[in-house]
Design a protein around this motif. Structure first.
Motif, PDB file in Angstrom:
ATOM      1  N   CYS A 138       0.836  -1.205   0.000  1.00 17.98           N
ATOM      2  CA  CYS A 138       0.000   0.000   0.000  1.00 17.98           C
ATOM      3  C   CYS A 138       0.869   1.253   0.000  1.00 17.98           C
ATOM      4  O   CYS A 138       0.599   2.204  -0.750  1.00 17.98           O
ATOM      5  N   ALA A 139       1.923   1.263   0.807  1.00 18.47           N
ATOM      6  CA  ALA A 139       2.810   2.422   0.884  1.00 18.47           C
ATOM      7  C   ALA A 139       3.523   2.660  -0.438  1.00 18.47           C
ATOM      8  O   ALA A 139       3.669   3.804  -0.882  1.00 18.47           O
ATOM      9  N   VAL A 140       3.983   1.588  -1.075  1.00 17.84           N
ATOM     10  CA  VAL A 140       4.639   1.727  -2.380  1.00 17.84           C
ATOM     11  C   VAL A 140       3.655   2.300  -3.397  1.00 17.84           C
ATOM     12  O   VAL A 140       4.004   3.159  -4.207  1.00 17.84           O
ATOM     13  N   GLY A 141       2.414   1.860  -3.340  1.00  9.06           N
ATOM     14  CA  GLY A 141       1.403   2.355  -4.264  1.00  9.06           C
ATOM     15  C   GLY A 141       1.121   3.837  -4.122  1.00  9.06           C
ATOM     16  O   GLY A 141       0.647   4.479  -5.073  1.00  9.06           O
ATOM     17  N   LEU A 142       1.406   4.397  -2.958  1.00  2.00           N
ATOM     18  CA  LEU A 142       1.172   5.826  -2.722  1.00  2.00           C
ATOM     19  C   LEU A 142       2.330   6.706  -3.180  1.00  2.00           C
ATOM     20  O   LEU A 142       2.185   7.923  -3.290  1.00  2.00           O
ATOM     21  N   LEU A 143       3.498   6.120  -3.415  1.00  2.00           N
ATOM     22  CA  LEU A 143       4.659   6.917  -3.784  1.00  2.00           C
ATOM     23  C   LEU A 143       4.409   7.667  -5.087  1.00  2.00           C
ATOM     24  O   LEU A 143       3.710   7.197  -5.974  1.00  2.00           O
ATOM     25  N   ARG A 144       5.019   8.860  -5.193  1.00  2.00           N
ATOM     26  CA  ARG A 144       4.845   9.690  -6.380  1.00  2.00           C
ATOM     27  C   ARG A 144       6.196  10.147  -6.915  1.00  2.00           C
ATOM     28  O   ARG A 144       7.237   9.951  -6.274  1.00  2.00           O
ATOM     29  N   THR A 145       6.185  10.735  -8.091  1.00  2.00           N
ATOM     30  CA  THR A 145       7.425  11.249  -8.657  1.00  2.00           C
ATOM     31  C   THR A 145       7.913  12.446  -7.845  1.00  2.00           C
ATOM     32  O   THR A 145       7.149  13.100  -7.137  1.00  2.00           O
ATOM     33  N   GLN A 146       9.203  12.739  -7.986  1.00  2.00           N
ATOM     34  CA  GLN A 146       9.840  13.785  -7.200  1.00  2.00           C
ATOM     35  C   GLN A 146      10.595  14.731  -8.116  1.00  2.00           C
ATOM     36  O   GLN A 146      11.356  14.287  -8.986  1.00  2.00           O
ATOM     37  N   ALA A 147      10.392  16.018  -7.931  1.00  2.00           N
ATOM     38  CA  ALA A 147      11.169  17.003  -8.688  1.00  2.00           C
ATOM     39  C   ALA A 147      12.632  16.927  -8.287  1.00  2.00           C
ATOM     40  O   ALA A 147      12.972  16.586  -7.152  1.00  2.00           O
ATOM     41  N   SER A 148      13.503  17.252  -9.205  1.00  2.00           N
ATOM     42  CA  SER A 148      14.934  17.191  -8.914  1.00  2.00           C
ATOM     43  C   SER A 148      15.365  18.376  -8.062  1.00  2.00           C
ATOM     44  O   SER A 148      14.735  19.430  -8.077  1.00  2.00           O
ATOM     45  N   GLY A 149      16.432  18.195  -7.316  1.00  2.00           N
ATOM     46  CA  GLY A 149      17.079  19.300  -6.627  1.00  2.00           C
ATOM     47  C   GLY A 149      16.673  19.562  -5.201  1.00  2.00           C
ATOM     48  O   GLY A 149      17.369  20.296  -4.494  1.00  2.00           O
ATOM     49  N   CYS A 150      15.546  18.988  -4.736  1.00  2.00           N
ATOM     50  CA  CYS A 150      15.095  19.301  -3.370  1.00  2.00           C
ATOM     51  C   CYS A 150      16.126  18.880  -2.326  1.00  2.00           C
ATOM     52  O   CYS A 150      16.364  19.600  -1.351  1.00  2.00           O
ATOM     53  N   GLY A 151      16.736  17.718  -2.526  1.00  2.00           N
ATOM     54  CA  GLY A 151      17.713  17.223  -1.560  1.00  2.00           C
ATOM     55  C   GLY A 151      18.969  18.064  -1.489  1.00  2.00           C
ATOM     56  O   GLY A 151      19.745  17.939  -0.536  1.00  2.00           O
ATOM     57  N   ARG A 152      19.169  18.929  -2.471  1.00  2.00           N
ATOM     58  CA  ARG A 152      20.340  19.814  -2.461  1.00  2.00           C
ATOM     59  C   ARG A 152      20.012  21.186  -1.883  1.00  2.00           C
ATOM     60  O   ARG A 152      20.882  22.063  -1.809  1.00  2.00           O
ATOM     61  N   GLY A 153      18.754  21.382  -1.477  1.00  4.51           N
ATOM     62  CA  GLY A 153      18.367  22.659  -0.900  1.00  4.51           C
ATOM     63  C   GLY A 153      19.009  22.898   0.464  1.00  4.51           C
ATOM     64  O   GLY A 153      19.183  21.976   1.253  1.00  4.51           O
ATOM     65  N   ILE A 154      19.352  24.145   0.737  1.00  6.01           N
ATOM     66  CA  ILE A 154      20.014  24.531   1.987  1.00  6.01           C
ATOM     67  C   ILE A 154      19.052  25.380   2.813  1.00  6.01           C
ATOM     68  O   ILE A 154      18.597  26.438   2.346  1.00  6.01           O
ATOM     69  N   PRO A 155      18.703  24.966   4.022  1.00  9.89           N
ATOM     70  CA  PRO A 155      17.781  25.764   4.844  1.00  9.89           C
ATOM     71  C   PRO A 155      18.340  27.146   5.139  1.00  9.89           C
ATOM     72  O   PRO A 155      19.548  27.327   5.308  1.00  9.89           O
ATOM     73  N   GLU A 156      17.439  28.114   5.231  1.00  7.40           N
ATOM     74  CA  GLU A 156      17.852  29.491   5.515  1.00  7.40           C
ATOM     75  C   GLU A 156      18.033  29.752   7.003  1.00  7.40           C
ATOM     76  O   GLU A 156      18.677  30.737   7.384  1.00  7.40           O
ATOM     77  N   ARG A 157      17.414  28.917   7.844  1.00  8.34           N
ATOM     78  CA  ARG A 157      17.618  29.033   9.290  1.00  8.34           C
ATOM     79  C   ARG A 157      17.732  27.627   9.860  1.00  8.34           C
ATOM     80  O   ARG A 157      17.563  26.650   9.139  1.00  8.34           O
ATOM     81  N   HIS A 158      18.007  27.536  11.168  1.00 10.36           N
ATOM     82  CA  HIS A 158      18.329  26.237  11.768  1.00 10.36           C
ATOM     83  C   HIS A 158      17.589  26.112  13.096  1.00 10.36           C
ATOM     84  O   HIS A 158      18.102  26.448  14.159  1.00 10.36           O
ATOM     85  N   SER A 159      16.355  25.629  12.985  1.00  5.78           N
ATOM     86  CA  SER A 159      15.433  25.641  14.114  1.00  5.78           C
ATOM     87  C   SER A 159      15.895  24.787  15.275  1.00  5.78           C
ATOM     88  O   SER A 159      15.538  25.059  16.425  1.00  5.78           O
ATOM     89  N   TRP A 160      16.713  23.750  15.010  1.00  4.49           N
ATOM     90  CA  TRP A 160      17.173  22.903  16.109  1.00  4.49           C
ATOM     91  C   TRP A 160      18.124  23.643  17.049  1.00  4.49           C
ATOM     92  O   TRP A 160      18.399  23.153  18.153  1.00  4.49           O
ATOM     93  N   LYS A 161      18.577  24.812  16.642  1.00  2.00           N
ATOM     94  CA  LYS A 161      19.403  25.628  17.534  1.00  2.00           C
ATOM     95  C   LYS A 161      18.551  26.484  18.470  1.00  2.00           C
ATOM     96  O   LYS A 161      19.079  27.099  19.401  1.00  2.00           O
ATOM     97  N   HIS A 162      17.253  26.544  18.230  1.00  2.00           N
ATOM     98  CA  HIS A 162      16.373  27.442  18.979  1.00  2.00           C
ATOM     99  C   HIS A 162      15.232  26.727  19.694  1.00  2.00           C
ATOM    100  O   HIS A 162      14.597  27.314  20.574  1.00  2.00           O
ATOM    101  N   ALA A 163      14.930  25.488  19.329  1.00  2.00           N
ATOM    102  CA  ALA A 163      13.800  24.756  19.922  1.00  2.00           C
ATOM    103  C   ALA A 163      14.283  23.387  20.380  1.00  2.00           C
ATOM    104  O   ALA A 163      15.224  22.824  19.801  1.00  2.00           O
ATOM    105  N   PRO A 164      13.668  22.810  21.413  1.00  2.00           N
ATOM    106  CA  PRO A 164      14.034  21.458  21.829  1.00  2.00           C
ATOM    107  C   PRO A 164      13.726  20.465  20.712  1.00  2.00           C
ATOM    108  O   PRO A 164      12.780  20.662  19.931  1.00  2.00           O
TER     109      PRO A 164
END
Length: 232
Positions: A138-164
């Motif tokens: 069922c989980a495999v059946g739900l998978l969808r295509t993925q645009a390229s480049g998302c995994g190379r994105g760099i966050p603009e802030r770093h919330s783990w430095k400010h929240a537990p």
């Protein structure tokens, strides 16, 4: 009571979190599962940020896999949960942290338009190896295509430095090396390890439900009681 926001990873959909969201909602918790796949990390982060901004108090936010990069860029979370997820620091992306395991890379199918999908049989063995076969199918059946480049994105802030934050290491993971997970977990406030594969929201959703209910019941600035060790 704070709401819970569940953030899926690459190739996944909100429906993958159904076995977690439904019991939480039945117990009276507001649960929001945003749809990502907006084409970039910044766009995906903006979608989740809009959800957080609409809530009356800081929510518990769980990010799975690539979803860790998304929740890292947020403001206003009460507690962050990284589930076998990436925890980027300044200038880092999921890709530069180590990215997908060789097995997951082998499961990726390039599409003619530049997007990618996953070969179903390889996806099952990589993402849902410890899940009952009907649930994995069922989980495999739900998978969808993925645009390229998302995994190379760099966050603009770093919330783990400010929240537990709590990091969940999935010790049988075939998609993200557990050794890499333990390294990234050092950036979080608390760590626990589960004997699961990459996707416990499919195979062992009760683990996630129990953790989130524990965090909901506790002051989010306090350490959860069961099996959690201070990481930093």
């Amino acid at each position: 009571m704070a709401a819970v926001v569940l953030v899926h990873g690459l190739y996944h959909r909100p429906a993958h979190f159904a076995l977690v969201a439904e019991p939480l909602r039945t117990a009276g918790t507001e649960v929001v599962v945003p749809e990502l796949h907006k084409g970039s990390l910044s766009a995906d982060t903006a979608v989740v940020q809009a959800v957080i901004d609409s809530l009356p108090e800081p929510p518990i936010v769980l990010g799975h896999s690539y979803g860790g990069s998304v929740i890292t860029g947020l403001r206003g979370a009460g507690h962050l949960v990284y589930l076998a997820a990436f925890v980027p620091d300044v200038g880092e992306s999921a890709a530069t942290l180590g990215g997908a395991s060789p097995q997951l890379q082998d499961a990726i199918n390039p599409e003619p338009d530049g997007s990618t999908s996953l070969y179903p049989d390889r996806a099952a063995d990589t993402l849902y190896s410890d899940c009952p076969e009907p649930l994995a199918a069922c989980a495999v059946g739900l998978l969808r295509t993925q645009a390229s480049g998302c995994g190379r994105g760099i966050p603009e802030r770093h919330s783990w430095k400010h929240a537990p934050s709590t990091y969940i290491v999935c010790t049988q993971d075939r998609a993200i090396d557990p050794v890499l997970q333990r390294k990234m977990a050092l950036r979080c406030t608390y760590v626990r390890e589960w004997q699961t594969g990459h996707s416990p929201f499919v195979g062992q959703p009760d683990l996630i439900v129990e953790l989130l209910q524990e965090l909901l019941a506790a002051n989010t600035s306090r350490q959860p009681d069961d099996g959690v060790t201070t990481a930093r």
